[in-house]
Motif scaffolding. Structure first.
Motif, PDB file in Angstrom:
ATOM      1  N   THR A 105      12.354   5.757   5.638  1.00 32.17           N
ATOM      2  CA  THR A 105      12.097   4.590   6.483  1.00 32.17           C
ATOM      3  C   THR A 105      10.665   4.610   7.004  1.00 32.17           C
ATOM      4  N   LYS A 106      10.177   5.786   7.385  1.00 30.55           N
ATOM      5  CA  LYS A 106       8.785   5.894   7.837  1.00 30.55           C
ATOM      6  C   LYS A 106       7.820   5.544   6.708  1.00 30.55           C
ATOM      7  N   LYS A 107       8.108   6.049   5.495  1.00 31.96           N
ATOM      8  CA  LYS A 107       7.248   5.733   4.355  1.00 31.96           C
ATOM      9  C   LYS A 107       7.270   4.242   4.049  1.00 31.96           C
ATOM     10  N   ILE A 108       8.445   3.637   4.147  1.00 29.69           N
ATOM     11  CA  ILE A 108       8.576   2.201   3.881  1.00 29.69           C
ATOM     12  C   ILE A 108       7.750   1.404   4.880  1.00 29.69           C
ATOM     13  N   ASP A 109       7.786   1.804   6.144  1.00 26.18           N
ATOM     14  CA  ASP A 109       6.992   1.110   7.162  1.00 26.18           C
ATOM     15  C   ASP A 109       5.494   1.241   6.879  1.00 26.18           C
ATOM     16  N   GLN A 110       5.070   2.437   6.469  1.00 29.97           N
ATOM     17  CA  GLN A 110       3.651   2.652   6.186  1.00 29.97           C
ATOM     18  C   GLN A 110       3.194   1.831   4.982  1.00 29.97           C
ATOM     19  N   ILE A 111       3.995   1.840   3.925  1.00 25.90           N
ATOM     20  CA  ILE A 111       3.613   1.098   2.724  1.00 25.90           C
ATOM     21  C   ILE A 111       3.658  -0.405   2.989  1.00 25.90           C
ATOM     22  N   SER A 112       4.617  -0.846   3.789  1.00 24.05           N
ATOM     23  CA  SER A 112       4.700  -2.274   4.114  1.00 24.05           C
ATOM     24  C   SER A 112       3.469  -2.736   4.884  1.00 24.05           C
ATOM     25  N   SER A 113       3.014  -1.917   5.835  1.00 18.18           N
ATOM     26  CA  SER A 113       1.809  -2.297   6.577  1.00 18.18           C
ATOM     27  C   SER A 113       0.586  -2.281   5.662  1.00 18.18           C
ATOM     28  N   HIS A 114       0.560  -1.369   4.695  1.00 16.28           N
ATOM     29  CA  HIS A 114      -0.532  -1.330   3.722  1.00 16.28           C
ATOM     30  C   HIS A 114      -0.521  -2.590   2.862  1.00 16.28           C
ATOM     31  N   LEU A 115       0.673  -3.017   2.453  1.00 11.70           N
ATOM     32  CA  LEU A 115       0.769  -4.186   1.579  1.00 11.70           C
ATOM     33  C   LEU A 115       0.455  -5.488   2.309  1.00 11.70           C
ATOM     34  N   LYS A 116       0.559  -5.488   3.633  1.00 11.73           N
ATOM     35  CA  LYS A 116       0.157  -6.684   4.374  1.00 11.73           C
ATOM     36  C   LYS A 116      -1.347  -6.904   4.261  1.00 11.73           C
ATOM     37  N   LEU A 117      -2.095  -5.808   4.170  1.00 12.70           N
ATOM     38  CA  LEU A 117      -3.547  -5.911   4.032  1.00 12.70           C
ATOM     39  C   LEU A 117      -3.971  -6.094   2.576  1.00 12.70           C
ATOM     40  N   HIS A 118      -3.276  -5.425   1.661  1.00 12.42           N
ATOM     41  CA  HIS A 118      -3.644  -5.421   0.246  1.00 12.42           C
ATOM     42  C   HIS A 118      -2.491  -6.011  -0.560  1.00 12.42           C
ATOM     43  N   ARG A 119      -2.450  -7.314  -0.634  1.00 13.23           N
ATOM     44  CA  ARG A 119      -1.318  -8.009  -1.248  1.00 13.23           C
ATOM     45  C   ARG A 119      -1.194  -7.767  -2.748  1.00 13.23           C
ATOM     46  N   LYS A 120      -2.278  -7.507  -3.429  1.00 10.53           N
ATOM     47  CA  LYS A 120      -2.227  -7.363  -4.884  1.00 10.53           C
ATOM     48  C   LYS A 120      -2.188  -5.914  -5.350  1.00 10.53           C
ATOM     49  N   ASP A 121      -1.836  -5.014  -4.480  1.00 11.04           N
ATOM     50  CA  ASP A 121      -1.722  -3.604  -4.840  1.00 11.04           C
ATOM     51  C   ASP A 121      -0.348  -3.384  -5.475  1.00 11.04           C
ATOM     52  N   TYR A 122      -0.292  -3.581  -6.777  1.00 10.29           N
ATOM     53  CA  TYR A 122       0.988  -3.566  -7.469  1.00 10.29           C
ATOM     54  C   TYR A 122       1.565  -2.160  -7.609  1.00 10.29           C
ATOM     55  N   LEU A 123       0.716  -1.151  -7.640  1.00 10.18           N
ATOM     56  CA  LEU A 123       1.227   0.217  -7.704  1.00 10.18           C
ATOM     57  C   LEU A 123       1.955   0.590  -6.412  1.00 10.18           C
ATOM     58  N   SER A 124       1.419   0.145  -5.298  1.00 10.91           N
ATOM     59  CA  SER A 124       2.098   0.402  -4.027  1.00 10.91           C
ATOM     60  C   SER A 124       3.400  -0.385  -3.943  1.00 10.91           C
ATOM     61  N   GLN A 125       3.415  -1.589  -4.506  1.00  9.38           N
ATOM     62  CA  GLN A 125       4.655  -2.367  -4.527  1.00  9.38           C
ATOM     63  C   GLN A 125       5.726  -1.646  -5.331  1.00  9.38           C
ATOM     64  N   ARG A 126       5.317  -1.074  -6.455  1.00  4.97           N
ATOM     65  CA  ARG A 126       6.266  -0.339  -7.291  1.00  4.97           C
ATOM     66  C   ARG A 126       6.797   0.884  -6.546  1.00  4.97           C
ATOM     67  N   GLY A 127       5.904   1.597  -5.869  1.00  2.00           N
ATOM     68  CA  GLY A 127       6.327   2.750  -5.080  1.00  2.00           C
ATOM     69  C   GLY A 127       7.275   2.361  -3.961  1.00  2.00           C
ATOM     70  N   LEU A 128       7.007   1.216  -3.347  1.00  3.78           N
ATOM     71  CA  LEU A 128       7.884   0.728  -2.286  1.00  3.78           C
ATOM     72  C   LEU A 128       9.274   0.437  -2.829  1.00  3.78           C
ATOM     73  N   HIS A 129       9.344  -0.188  -3.995  1.00  2.00           N
ATOM     74  CA  HIS A 129      10.647  -0.494  -4.589  1.00  2.00           C
ATOM     75  C   HIS A 129      11.410   0.777  -4.952  1.00  2.00           C
ATOM     76  N   LYS A 130      10.693   1.800  -5.413  1.00  2.00           N
ATOM     77  CA  LYS A 130      11.353   3.063  -5.743  1.00  2.00           C
ATOM     78  C   LYS A 130      11.915   3.735  -4.494  1.00  2.00           C
ATOM     79  N   ILE A 131      11.137   3.739  -3.422  1.00  2.00           N
ATOM     80  CA  ILE A 131      11.593   4.361  -2.178  1.00  2.00           C
ATOM     81  C   ILE A 131      12.760   3.580  -1.584  1.00  2.00           C
ATOM     82  N   LEU A 132      12.702   2.253  -1.675  1.00  2.00           N
ATOM     83  CA  LEU A 132      13.814   1.438  -1.186  1.00  2.00           C
ATOM     84  C   LEU A 132      15.098   1.754  -1.951  1.00  2.00           C
TER      85      LEU A 132
END
Length: 90
Positions: free
Chosen positions: A30-57
């Motif tokens: 949950t902590k990692k998800i919150d961190q990656i979500s805040s990162h993706l709010k700033l960097h919308r086209k960071d697709y590698l982070s999106q993939r990592g977020l989906h894996k953690i979810l």
């Protein structure tokens, strides 16, 4: 990335004893998800982070479904403490 202080849900002594428990693992995810979500709010086209977020979810969802099957009371308590929505069952 904007760092926000997270309130510890599990006490410090529980962290030391139960690092492998399902609750602790879900808390870490949950902590990692919150961190990656805040990162993706700033960097919308960071697709590698999106993939990592989906894996953690997915990992967190599998752990939560395991916990709901094994111990429904602990599952309800955990999702209430972490403010996570209850998963839909198929």
């Amino acid at each position: 990335m904007v760092k926000t202080p997270l309130i510890s849900v599990i006490s410090q002594e529980e962290k030391e004893k139960n690092r492998g428990s399902v609750e602790f693992q879900v808390l870490c995810f949950t902590k990692k998800i919150d961190q990656i979500s805040s990162h993706l709010k700033l960097h919308r086209k960071d697709y590698l982070s999106q993939r990592g977020l989906h894996k953690i979810l997915g990992k967190r969802q599998r752990l939560l479904s395991y916990l709901s099957k094994k111990n429904r009371v602990r599952y309800k308590e955990l999702i209430n403490r972490l403010n996570i929505r209850e998963s839909k069952t198929r």
